[in-house]
Design a protein around this motif. Structure first.
Motif, mmCIF file in Angstrom:
data_model
loop_
_atom_site.group_PDB
_atom_site.id
_atom_site.type_symbol
_atom_site.label_atom_id
_atom_site.label_comp_id
_atom_site.label_asym_id
_atom_site.label_seq_id
_atom_site.Cartn_x
_atom_site.Cartn_y
_atom_site.Cartn_z
ATOM 1 N N HIS A 189 6.954 7.624 102.063
ATOM 2 C CA HIS A 189 6.685 6.560 103.036
ATOM 3 C C HIS A 189 7.227 6.880 104.428
ATOM 4 N N LYS A 190 7.724 8.093 104.603
ATOM 5 C CA LYS A 190 8.324 8.455 105.890
ATOM 6 C C LYS A 190 7.350 8.356 107.066
ATOM 7 N N PRO A 191 6.090 8.785 106.939
ATOM 8 C CA PRO A 191 5.182 8.631 108.082
ATOM 9 C C PRO A 191 5.028 7.177 108.528
ATOM 10 N N THR A 192 4.935 6.271 107.565
ATOM 11 C CA THR A 192 4.843 4.848 107.904
ATOM 12 C C THR A 192 6.146 4.369 108.530
ATOM 13 N N ALA A 193 7.275 4.809 107.952
ATOM 14 C CA ALA A 193 8.587 4.400 108.473
ATOM 15 C C ALA A 193 8.768 4.883 109.911
ATOM 16 N N ASP A 194 8.322 6.102 110.212
ATOM 17 C CA ASP A 194 8.443 6.626 111.570
ATOM 18 C C ASP A 194 7.644 5.773 112.555
ATOM 19 N N GLU A 195 6.475 5.317 112.127
ATOM 20 C CA GLU A 195 5.668 4.450 112.986
ATOM 21 C C GLU A 195 6.320 3.085 113.143
ATOM 22 N N MET A 196 6.969 2.620 112.075
ATOM 23 C CA MET A 196 7.648 1.326 112.125
ATOM 24 C C MET A 196 8.814 1.329 113.103
ATOM 25 N N VAL A 197 9.509 2.434 113.197
ATOM 26 C CA VAL A 197 10.630 2.529 114.139
ATOM 27 C C VAL A 197 10.153 2.285 115.563
ATOM 28 N N LYS A 198 8.926 2.679 115.854
ATOM 29 C CA LYS A 198 8.352 2.479 117.183
ATOM 30 C C LYS A 198 7.726 1.098 117.336
ATOM 31 N N ASN A 199 7.369 0.466 116.220
ATOM 32 C CA ASN A 199 6.689 -0.833 116.245
ATOM 33 C C ASN A 199 7.293 -1.769 115.203
ATOM 34 N N GLY A 200 8.578 -2.008 115.323
ATOM 35 C CA GLY A 200 9.286 -2.838 114.352
ATOM 36 C C GLY A 200 10.651 -2.245 114.096
ATOM 37 N N GLY A 201 10.846 -1.687 112.900
ATOM 38 C CA GLY A 201 12.118 -1.032 112.665
ATOM 39 C C GLY A 201 12.508 -0.951 111.205
ATOM 40 N N LEU A 202 13.686 -0.378 110.982
ATOM 41 C CA LEU A 202 14.295 -0.249 109.662
ATOM 42 C C LEU A 202 15.657 -0.915 109.718
ATOM 43 N N LEU A 203 15.982 -1.697 108.692
ATOM 44 C CA LEU A 203 17.201 -2.501 108.681
ATOM 45 C C LEU A 203 17.910 -2.333 107.347
ATOM 46 N N THR A 204 19.235 -2.246 107.382
ATOM 47 C CA THR A 204 20.004 -2.128 106.145
ATOM 48 C C THR A 204 21.431 -2.614 106.368
ATOM 49 N N GLU A 205 22.081 -2.999 105.284
ATOM 50 C CA GLU A 205 23.513 -3.318 105.357
ATOM 51 C C GLU A 205 24.357 -2.144 104.888
ATOM 52 N N PHE A 206 23.695 -1.081 104.398
ATOM 53 C CA PHE A 206 24.411 0.022 103.767
ATOM 54 C C PHE A 206 24.737 1.132 104.759
ATOM 55 N N LEU A 207 25.932 1.676 104.600
ATOM 56 C CA LEU A 207 26.373 2.779 105.441
ATOM 57 C C LEU A 207 25.584 4.038 105.087
ATOM 58 N N THR A 208 25.603 5.008 105.967
ATOM 59 C CA THR A 208 24.981 6.299 105.674
ATOM 60 C C THR A 208 25.651 6.906 104.443
ATOM 61 N N TYR A 209 24.922 7.809 103.796
ATOM 62 C CA TYR A 209 25.363 8.474 102.569
ATOM 63 C C TYR A 209 25.474 7.498 101.390
ATOM 64 N N THR A 210 24.767 6.366 101.496
ATOM 65 C CA THR A 210 24.692 5.423 100.379
ATOM 66 C C THR A 210 23.363 5.638 99.664
ATOM 67 N N ASN A 211 23.410 5.899 98.366
ATOM 68 C CA ASN A 211 22.197 6.157 97.607
ATOM 69 C C ASN A 211 21.435 4.868 97.300
#
Length: 375
Positions: A189-211
């Motif tokens: 889903h990375k291609p869609t996610a990359d487009e979302m970053v430009k037109n929306g975004g990605l949100l999380t409560e988890f720190l990096t390196y969290t599986n």
């Protein structure tokens, strides 16, 4: 952005004895993560009934602070925006929830506090029927309400369809993740996610390196429900993540909707059960949804503006319209019931007055049936 406040907030999420609701109580009583840290040696002065485990956990924060500093450096180097709860960019709807995360991490362009936000959720095994429902719903909604943020979980099935059709129709869309922002699951889903970053975004409560562990998907579902005005279930089996999200939405007093499906169809059972038990309202199209949310006036206003009716600089108000304006001038952002009481105007009459004032550009509706006077 207050760097030390961000680092302190991240550190709080790394305290060995971590309970979301308990830490939230401590945070709200102190007013900031920095204030909590200042009271780390006298926690019981802030929360007299704090457990011994919590008191002990605050005695050694070296590891937590070190991890927080590493996280902050990574975020700054990779365009990730840490949103502490006292940051005005933090989703205000989420703050209403007792188990809201102390901090969220965001990469994108969307306003997480815009006027209309909906979540679309459902099974990972989305059928052709479900895909068609999402496609038609989003395209119809775009015509009725041009400005809506669509939220989902970027998983297989309903989630990725919701994001895809949102982007296709010119909507911003945000994916809530069950892991840190240093990678993406599922990778396809990375291609869609990359487009979302430009037109929306990605949100999380988890720190990096969290599986993306199983329990994290359950935790992320509360954010999908909490940041939205309404949650829509497209397809779901009798049990699953979509059903969990819908329950959370109702617990948070969000509006809940479901598309019905064929009797006996595996991935319509959850929707049909919610409708049967009156947990979710039945919808068959975007018109049903817009009407139930009382967003139809926005659609009419948009149509009127397209026909050349613009906001008047000095609109002429009737006596009753002026009474509504005067009431909101004294106490702005009132729900329609309270506005009716304070203005002494029956709701049946008030509804028409509010629409007229919207058309004149004097007021605007906010989520939750609240009306705001434009000053």
């Amino acid at each position: 952005m207050n760097q030390q406040e961000v680092i302190n907030t991240i550190a709080l999420t790394r305290v060995k004895y971590y309970n979301v609701a308990g830490m939230m109580e401590l945070y709200r009583r102190c007013g900031s993560a920095t204030a909590v840290m200042e009271h780390r040696n006298d926690i019981r002065e802030v929360v007299p009934n704090a457990s011994l485990k919590l008191v002990e956990a605050f005695k050694d924060l070296g590891e937590a602070m070190h991890r927080a500093e590493i996280e902050f450096e990574y975020d700054m180097a990779h365009g990730i925006i840490p949103l502490c709860m006292n940051d005005e960019r933090y989703p205000q709807r989420m703050k209403e929830c007792d188990d809201a995360p102390l901090i969220l991490f965001f990469r994108g362009t969307a306003d997480l506090n815009q006027a209309k936000i909906i979540s679309i959720v459902g099974t990972r095994h989305c059928t052709v029927y479900g895909q068609d429902l999402i496609r038609r719903f989003v395209s119809e909604l775009r015509l009725l309400c041009p400005k809506v943020l669509i939220v989902s979980g970027l998983a297989y099935g309903v989630d990725i369809c919701a994001h895809h059709y949102a982007l296709q129709n010119g909507y911003e869309t945000v994916g809530v993740l069950a892991h840190g922002l240093d990678y993406l699951y599922p990778p396809r889903h990375k291609p869609t996610a990359d487009e979302m970053v430009k037109n929306g975004g990605l949100l999380t409560e988890f720190l990096t390196y969290t599986n993306a562990d199983k329990i994290n998907f359950v935790r992320r579902n509360r954010i999908i429900a909490g940041v939205s005005d309404a949650c829509i279930l497209v397809e779901s089996a009798a049990h699953g993540g979509g059903m969990i999200t819908m329950k959370l939405a109702r617990d948070y007093n969000r509006d809940a909707f479901a598309f019905p499906g064929a009797i006996g169809a595996q991935y319509s059972e959850g929707c049909n059960h919610l409708i049967r038990d009156q947990i979710a309202a039945l919808i068959t199209n975007a018109h049903d949804f817009v009407k139930a949310m009382r967003w139809e006036n926005d659609a009419l206003l948009q149509q009127a503006q397209q026909q050349g009716i613009e906001r008047q600089l000095f609109p002429v108000l009737t006596a009753d319209e002026q009474k509504v304006v005067d009431t909101l001038s004294r106490t702005n952002d009132l729900q329609i019931n309270m506005l009716s009481v304070k203005s002494n105007i029956p709701i049946s009459q008030l509804t028409a007055l509010l629409f007229s004032l919207e058309m004149k550009g004097v007021i605007k509706p906010l989520p939750g049936g609240i009306y705001h006077l434009i000053k």
